[in-house]
Design a protein around this motif. Sequence first.
Motif, PDB file in Angstrom:
ATOM      1  N   LYS A   1       0.831  -1.176  -0.034  1.00  0.00           N
ATOM      2  CA  LYS A   1      -0.102  -0.147   0.090  1.00  0.00           C
ATOM      3  C   LYS A   1       0.900   1.159   0.001  1.00  0.00           C
ATOM      4  O   LYS A   1       1.764   1.371   1.070  1.00  0.00           O
ATOM      5  N   LEU A   2       0.898   2.184  -1.070  1.00  0.00           N
ATOM      6  CA  LEU A   2       1.723   3.400  -1.064  1.00  0.00           C
ATOM      7  C   LEU A   2       0.678   4.397  -0.929  1.00  0.00           C
ATOM      8  O   LEU A   2      -0.548   4.305  -1.582  1.00  0.00           O
ATOM      9  N   GLU A   3       1.245   5.432  -0.247  1.00  0.00           N
ATOM     10  CA  GLU A   3       0.393   6.373   0.112  1.00  0.00           C
ATOM     11  C   GLU A   3       1.204   7.777   0.030  1.00  0.00           C
ATOM     12  O   GLU A   3       2.266   7.852   0.310  1.00  0.00           O
ATOM     13  N   ALA A   4       0.705   8.965  -0.441  1.00  0.00           N
ATOM     14  CA  ALA A   4       1.432  10.146  -0.630  1.00  0.00           C
ATOM     15  C   ALA A   4       0.559  11.318  -0.657  1.00  0.00           C
ATOM     16  O   ALA A   4      -0.384  11.280  -0.947  1.00  0.00           O
ATOM     17  N   VAL A   5       1.002  12.505  -0.006  1.00  0.00           N
ATOM     18  CA  VAL A   5       0.289  13.782  -0.068  1.00  0.00           C
ATOM     19  C   VAL A   5       1.406  14.971  -0.687  1.00  0.00           C
ATOM     20  O   VAL A   5       2.391  14.746  -0.152  1.00  0.00           O
ATOM     21  N   TRP A   6       0.671  15.787  -1.122  1.00  0.00           N
ATOM     22  CA  TRP A   6       1.438  16.925  -1.716  1.00  0.00           C
ATOM     23  C   TRP A   6       1.524  18.149  -0.720  1.00  0.00           C
ATOM     24  O   TRP A   6       0.584  18.603  -0.073  1.00  0.00           O
TER      25      TRP A   6
END
Length: 173
Positions: free
Chosen positions: A14-19
């Motif tokens: 599970k990969l998550e990212a926020v800008w």
Amino acid sequence: EQILAVQFRGGQRKLEAVWFDRGNGHGDYYSFDGRSLSRTFLASPLEFTRVSSNYTEARLHPIFRDWRAHKGVDMHAPIGTKVRTTADGTIKFIGRQSGYGNVIIVQHNTRYQTLYAHLNEFAQGLEQGSRVIQGDVIGTVGMTGWSTGPHLHFEFHIDGEHVDPMAAIEQSP
């Protein structure tokens, strides 16, 4: 359009990212627990067709026809190809230096420096002391100085010592 947040599930991963927008059109992606997902250094300062000369302790110099160290990597590219800084930093030197021709030296912190040589021209507004952000265009490929064809000569220094740029960038966080 800028992607502000993303979650990807593939198998067990599970990969998550926020800008996070730093302003002036710059920003970075972070994990939800606050870790930066950006590399410290870009893999290359430009899009190039091939490495025309690797980092080595001994090569036959194409102009002087003697054996000497080549303390950088030459990346063949057409004149005018955009050259980007590989990491955030400050312009330590911008101008002409003998065999390098038009050159820019970027100080990235107290330990790291990159050098970009044989440039055709410098990006407008740059001067010694200017701040640059990873990916900023700082100039274009040329063949100034002791150059036999259009290319970028790229060097990487750690604590004032030349190191192989390709190896140093690959090992950077």
